[in-house]
Design a protein around this motif. Structure first.
Motif, short mmCIF file in Angstrom:
data_model
loop_
_atom_site.label_atom_id
_atom_site.label_comp_id
_atom_site.label_asym_id
_atom_site.label_seq_id
_atom_site.Cartn_x
_atom_site.Cartn_y
_atom_site.Cartn_z
N GLN A 1 64.78 9.77 -36.17
CA GLN A 1 63.54 10.05 -36.88
C GLN A 1 62.37 9.58 -36.07
N VAL A 2 61.41 10.39 -36.00
CA VAL A 2 60.19 10.02 -35.28
C VAL A 2 59.24 9.42 -36.30
N PRO A 3 58.73 8.21 -36.02
CA PRO A 3 57.80 7.60 -36.98
C PRO A 3 56.59 8.50 -37.15
N PRO A 4 56.16 8.57 -38.38
CA PRO A 4 54.98 9.42 -38.63
C PRO A 4 53.75 8.89 -37.95
N GLN A 5 52.97 9.76 -37.54
CA GLN A 5 51.71 9.41 -36.85
C GLN A 5 50.59 9.44 -37.88
N PRO A 6 49.67 8.54 -37.71
CA PRO A 6 48.52 8.57 -38.63
C PRO A 6 47.72 9.85 -38.45
N GLU A 7 47.19 10.28 -39.57
CA GLU A 7 46.38 11.49 -39.55
C GLU A 7 45.14 11.24 -38.72
N PRO A 8 44.84 12.15 -37.81
CA PRO A 8 43.59 11.95 -37.02
C PRO A 8 42.39 12.21 -37.91
N GLU A 9 41.41 11.39 -37.61
CA GLU A 9 40.18 11.56 -38.36
C GLU A 9 39.52 12.87 -37.97
N PRO A 10 39.01 13.52 -39.01
CA PRO A 10 38.31 14.79 -38.69
C PRO A 10 37.18 14.55 -37.73
N SER A 11 37.08 15.43 -36.83
CA SER A 11 35.98 15.35 -35.85
C SER A 11 35.60 16.77 -35.46
N ALA A 12 34.51 16.84 -34.83
CA ALA A 12 34.01 18.18 -34.38
C ALA A 12 34.97 18.74 -33.35
N PRO A 13 35.31 19.97 -33.48
CA PRO A 13 36.23 20.58 -32.49
C PRO A 13 35.67 20.50 -31.09
N ALA A 14 36.57 20.23 -30.15
CA ALA A 14 36.14 20.10 -28.74
C ALA A 14 35.89 21.47 -28.15
N GLU A 15 34.83 21.57 -27.41
CA GLU A 15 34.51 22.83 -26.72
C GLU A 15 35.42 23.01 -25.51
N PRO A 16 35.99 24.19 -25.37
CA PRO A 16 36.88 24.40 -24.21
C PRO A 16 36.12 24.28 -22.91
N SER A 17 36.83 23.93 -21.87
CA SER A 17 36.23 23.77 -20.55
C SER A 17 35.92 25.13 -19.95
N THR A 18 34.66 25.36 -19.62
CA THR A 18 34.23 26.63 -19.02
C THR A 18 34.90 26.85 -17.69
N GLU A 19 35.01 25.84 -16.90
CA GLU A 19 35.62 25.96 -15.57
C GLU A 19 37.08 26.33 -15.68
N SER A 20 37.78 25.75 -16.71
CA SER A 20 39.21 26.03 -16.86
C SER A 20 39.46 27.44 -17.33
N THR A 21 38.72 27.88 -18.38
CA THR A 21 38.95 29.22 -18.92
C THR A 21 38.52 30.31 -17.97
N THR A 22 37.57 30.08 -17.08
CA THR A 22 37.09 31.09 -16.14
C THR A 22 38.00 31.19 -14.93
N ARG A 23 38.45 30.00 -14.49
CA ARG A 23 39.21 29.98 -13.25
C ARG A 23 40.62 30.51 -13.42
N ALA A 24 41.24 30.29 -14.55
CA ALA A 24 42.66 30.60 -14.69
C ALA A 24 42.99 32.07 -14.50
N PRO A 25 42.32 33.10 -15.18
CA PRO A 25 42.69 34.50 -14.97
C PRO A 25 42.46 34.97 -13.55
N TRP A 26 41.34 34.57 -12.95
CA TRP A 26 41.05 35.03 -11.59
C TRP A 26 42.02 34.45 -10.58
N MET A 27 42.47 33.26 -10.84
CA MET A 27 43.44 32.67 -9.92
C MET A 27 44.75 33.44 -9.99
N LYS A 28 45.13 33.92 -11.19
CA LYS A 28 46.33 34.73 -11.30
C LYS A 28 46.18 36.05 -10.56
N ILE A 29 44.99 36.71 -10.74
CA ILE A 29 44.74 37.99 -10.06
C ILE A 29 44.79 37.82 -8.55
#
Length: 744
Positions: free
Chosen positions: A128-156
Motif C-alpha cells: 500500500q502506498v501511503p496517501p499523499q496530502p491533498e495539494p493546496e489549490p493554486s493557480a494553474p502553471a503556465e506551460p513553458s513557451t520554449e518547451s511547447t514550441t521547440r518540441a514539434p520542430w525538433m521532431k520535424i
C-alpha cells in the motif's frame, strides 16, 4: 501526466513497454519535469522497504517509459511530485528511477539509470502506498513557451534529416551502379538504351534500328503518300556519333530522379550521300508535285461545266532532305514539306461566272444576218470556242471573247454576199503594157459586227445581230498602177540549149514570176517568189551539176531561169543584192555574169533603185527562155568581159558503172571578170563602174568503168613473193566546194 491527454489526473498514465534489447543506460525519459524533493521520512521508509524486498535481479520487474511522466497537466502544480499508480492485481515489482530535483537541461533524451542514483522499487499490488496530502489549490502553471514550441520542430527536423540521409545514400548507390553506362531514359529512334553500356547499346540499335535502312519508308507530301528505301536514297547511320549524343551520367539528383519517369530521345546521326539523296528526292516529284488549277468554266458541247479551283504543291527539296535525314530511322511515316501554289479564283467566283455568263451564252445559237437573206450561225455547241474565262484578280472570273474564232466560224457563210477587192494589174496584151483597173471591195466588217458580242451573249433570248459591211480598197489601186510608169522595156536577156526535162521546170518557174511587179525600193527574191519547187508543185527530175559531175535532181534546170533573170536585171540597172555563180563554167552562159540557185540555200536577189516600178515578163519556149524588164528607162548598161587567166587542168575520176556515173570529157578551170558600166540614159554620163572576178574550177574527167574482178585463190600472190615496190594508183576523190552543187 501527458498534456496531450487533456486529463486532470483522474487516470494513471499508460505504461509503455520499451525494446527489451535496450539497456537502462540507453533509455532516457522525454520531457521529464523536475519532481519535488522527497521528505526525509519518506526516504527512510523507502530505504527500509528496499531492504525488505528482494533485489531487482531476484524478482521480475516492469520498466516504465517515464517519458509519459515527463509532463504535467495544466492543473498540476509545478512543484507537485510525479505519481505513478501501480496497476491493480499485478504481482510484479516496478522499478522507478528516482528523479533528481530541478529541471533537466538540454533536449529530451531516453532515460538511463546512473549507477550512483538510488532506485525506487515499487511494491506489488499488496503493498500500500501511503496517501499523499491533498495539494493546496493554486493557480494553474503556465506551460513553458520554449518547451511547447521547440518540441514539434525538433521532431520535424529529425525526420527531415533522416529522409535527407536516406536520399543521399540512395543517390550515391544509384550513381555508383550506373557509372559507365548511358543515362537512364535515353532512347534512340524509339529504342530504349538507357542504363546500357555503350557496347550493349550499339548492339541493340544495330539489331533494331539497323534493318530499317533497307525497309520501305512511307513519306507524305501534302495529301500525297508514297515510299522510298532509305539506303537507296543514300542514307545510313553513324553509330559512334549517335551514341556520342548521349550525355554522361547526370549529377543533378532531381534529374536522376525524373529519369525514372521520363525519356530522352536523342535520334540518330545519319550519314548521307548528297547526290544520291538529292536524286531520290527529285524522283519523288513526279508523284508529289502538281500544278495549281485555277477555277474556270468550260463547255462540253452546249453545256457549261464548272471547274473548281485546286491549289498546287511543289516538294521543298532542302526541307525534304533534312526531314528524311532526321526522321527516317524511326521507321514511321515522314512528313515532307511542300510549297503550296495558291490560286486566286474561288468556288463562289466560278459559280457566279457560270450563272451570269456561261449559261446565258450557251442558251441559244449566235446568228449574224447578211445581205440577200443570208445568215451565218455559230451553233450552241461551238460557243466554247468563242467564250472563255480568266481570273479577274479578285476571286472571280472575267469572260473573254475570241473575235477571231467567231469570225472563222461565221465569215465563210457570208462570203457570197461580199465583193472581194482586186488589185490593179498590168497586162501586155497587144504587145504593150495596159493597166487593168482595180476593184474596191465591200466586205463584212467582222470586228465591228461583233463588238457587241459580250452584251449579245448575256441575254437568255435570241443571240442575233446584223452584219456590218464596209468598203475595202485594193492593195494596188488603178491610180497607183498607172503611176508606176511601166511603159517600155528597160532590160532583157535570152538563154537556150536546155533538155526537154529541164524545159519543163524552166517554163514552170518562168510562169510563176511572169507579171511580177517590183515597186520602187522593193527587193525581189527568186526563191521567195516561187516558193518550194518540188514534185507537189509540178517540178520534175532533171540534170544538175553535182561536185563538178553531171547528176539529176527534182527541179533541175531552174538555174537557167536564175541566169536569164540575173542578166535581165543586170541590163535594167537593178542593184545586185545576192547572187552566186556556178562552181564550174557552163558554156551557154556568159563568163562571170551568170547565177545558180538551190532551194533553201542559194538565192538570187536584186533591188529596184529607180523611181518607177518594174514589171517582169518571162516567156518560156521549147528551147529558149526570154525575160524582159518593163518600166521607164533611166539608165544604159554596158558589160565588159575580161580575159581568162590562171587556167587549171582537170582531174580524172573513175567511178563504177551505174545510174549515177555520167562520163564527161572535163574542162579546164580559169579565172574571169566582168565590168558593169551604168550611164545616165538622158545625158550619157557614167554613173558607176563595177568589176566582178570569178574563179571557175576545172570540170573533172569522169570515167565509168566496171569494178575489177577479185583474183581467184590460186592466182593470189604467194606469201613469200616480194611486195610491189609502189602501191597501185587509186582514183583521186574530188573535194566538194561550198557552192559546188549547181543542182538546178
Amino acid at each position: 501526466m501527458n498534456d496531450e491527454d487533456g486529463d486532470t489526473g483522474s487516470k494513471a498514465p499508460e505504461r509503455s513497454t520499451p525494446d527489451p534489447s535496450a539497456t537502462p543506460e540507453s533509455v532516457e525519459p522525454e520531457n521529464v519535469a523536475d519532481p519535488a524533493a522527497p521528505e526525509p521520512d519518506e526516504e527512510a521508509s523507502a530505504s527500509e522497504a528496499s531492504m525488505e524486498q528482494p533485489s531487482a535481479d531476484d524478482a521480475p520487474t516492469t520498466q516504465l517509459n517515464l517519458g509519459d511522466l515527463g509532463e504535467r497537466s495544466e492543473e498540476q502544480a509545478p512543484d507537485a511530485p510525479l505519481w505513478v499508480e501501480p496497476p491493480a492485481n499485478e504481482d510484479v515489482t516496478q522499478v522507478i528511477p528516482a528523479i533528481p530535483p530541478g529541471p533537466v537541461p538540454g533536449p529530451t533524451q531516453a532515460y538511463t539509470t546512473p549507477a550512483d542514483e538510488p532506485t525506487v522499487v515499487a511494491p506489488a499490488a499488496a503493498a500500500q502506498v501511503p496517501p499523499q496530502p491533498e495539494p493546496e489549490p493554486s493557480a494553474p502553471a503556465e506551460p513553458s513557451t520554449e518547451s511547447t514550441t521547440r518540441a514539434p520542430w525538433m521532431k520535424i527536423a529529425a525526420v527531415t534529416g533522416g529522409v535527407i540521409a536516406l536520399i543521399g545514400v540512395a543517390y550515391a548507390a544509384d550513381l555508383a551502379v550506373s557509372s559507365g553506362n548511358l543515362p537512364r531514359g535515353v532512347t534512340v529512334a524509339g529504342v530504349d538504351v538507357g542504363g546500357s553500356s555503350r557496347e550493349e547499346a550499339e548492339a541493340t540499335l544495330q539489331a533494331q534500328v539497323g534493318p530499317r535502312v533497307d525497309q520501305p519508308l512511307t513519306v507524305t507530301a501534302g495529301d500525297v503518300s508514297t515510299q522510298l528505301v532509305p539506303s537507296a536514297a543514300g542514307l545510313g547511320v553513324d553509330w559512334e556519333a549517335t551514341l556520342d549524343r548521349a550525355d554522361s551520367q547526370p549529377l543533378n539528383p532531381f534529374t536522376r530522379l525524373t529519369s525514372f519517369f521520363t525519356t530522352d530521345e536523342i535520334g540518330v546521326v545519319s550519314t548521307r550521300d548528297e547526290a544520291v539523296l538529292a536524286s531520290a528526292v527529285d524522283g519523288l516529284r513526279g508523284e508529289t508535285d502538281r500544278a495549281s488549277r485555277e477555277g474556270t468554266v468550260v463547255f462540253e458541247g452546249a453545256t457549261p461545266v464548272p471547274v473548281d479551283p485546286s491549289t498546287g504543291q511543289n516538294l521543298n527539296g532542302e526541307g525534304a532532305e533534312a526531314a528524311l535525314t532526321e526522321k527516317w530511322a524511326f521507321g514511321r511515316t515522314v512528313e515532307l514539306p511542300v510549297d503550296v501554289v495558291s490560286v486566286t479564283v474561288t468556288k463562289e467566283g466560278v459559280q457566279r461566272a457560270l450563272d451570269e455568263v456561261a449559261a446565258p451564252a450557251a442558251s441559244a445559237d449566235l446568228v449574224v444576218t447578211g445581205r440577200d437573206g443570208k445568215v451565218a450561225t455559230a451553233a450552241r455547241q461551238q460557243i466554247g470556242s468563242i467564250v472563255g474565262f480568266e481570273p479577274d484578280g479578285n476571286g472571280g472570273l472575267k469572260p473573254t471573247y475570241n473575235i477571231e474564232a467567231a469570225t472563222g466560224i461565221l465569215a465563210p457563210q457570208l462570203v457570197s454576199t461580199e465583193i472581194v477587192p482586186k488589185d490593179a494589174t498590168i497586162t501586155l496584151d497587144g504587145g504593150s503594157p495596159t493597166v487593168v483597173p482595180a476593184v474596191v471591195g465591200d466586205l463584212v466588217q467582222w470586228p465591228k459586227t461583233l463588238e457587241t458580242l459580250p452584251e449579245l451573249l448575256r441575254g437568255n433570248g435570241s443571240h442575233t445581230t446584223a452584219a456590218v459591211y464596209g468598203p475595202i480598197p485594193p492593195a494596188l489601186t488603178t491610180e497607183a498602177a498607172q503611176a508606176l510608169g511601166v511603159k517600155e522595156v528597160i532590160g532583157e536577156f535570152t538563154t537556150g540549149g536546155f533538155s526537154a526535162a529541164s524545159g519543163t521546170n524552166i517554163r514552170l518557174a518562168a510562169s510563176e514570176i511572169n507579171g511580177a511587179l517590183i515597186k520602187p525600193g522593193d527587193t525581189f527574191s527568186l526563191n521567195g517568189y516561187t516558193g518550194p519547187r518540188g514534185t507537189a508543185q509540178g517540178y520534175v527530175e532533171s540534170g544538175i551539176i553535182n561536185n563538178g559531175r553531171p547528176d539529176t535532181a527534182v527541179g533541175g534546170g531552174v538555174s537557167q531561169v536564175a541566169t536569164t533573170l540575173y542578166n535581165a536585171a543586170y541590163f535594167a540597172g537593178m542593184e545586185d543584192v545576192a547572187h552566186t555563180e556556178h562552181s564550174y563554167y557552163i558554156s551557154r552562159y556568159p563568163e562571170a555574169r551568170e547565177a545558180t540557185v538551190f532551194e533553201g540555200a542559194i538565192d538570187l536577189q536584186f533591188r529596184n533603185t529607180a523611181k518607177t516600178g518594174v514589171m517582169i515578163q518571162a516567156i518560156g519556149g521549147a528551147s529558149d527562155l526570154t525575160i524582159r524588164f518593163w518600166g521607164t528607162k533611166s539608165v544604159d548598161v554596158d558589160s565588159i568581159t575580161g580575159n581568162r587567166t590562171k587556167p587549171t587542168e582537170p582531174d580524172t575520176v573513175t567511178l563504177p558503172v551505174g545510174d549515177h556515173c555520167i562520163a564527161s570529157s572535163g574542162a579546164p578551170g580559169f579565172t574571169a571578170s566582168d565590168t558593169r558600166v551604168i550611164s545616165d540614159h538622158a545625158s550619157g554620163q557614167e554613173i558607176s563602174r563595177d568589176t566582178r572576178t570569178v574563179r571557175y574550177d576545172p570540170v573533172p574527167i569522169v570515167k565509168c568503168e566496171p569494178p575489177a574482178a577479185a583474183p581467184k585463190p590460186d592466182e593470189r600472190t604467194p606469201a613469200a613473193s616480194p611486195a610491189p615496190s609502189t602501191p597501185a594508183e587509186s582514183p583521186k576523190p574530188t573535194t566538194p566546194k561550198p557552192n559546188s552543187n549547181d543542182g538546178e
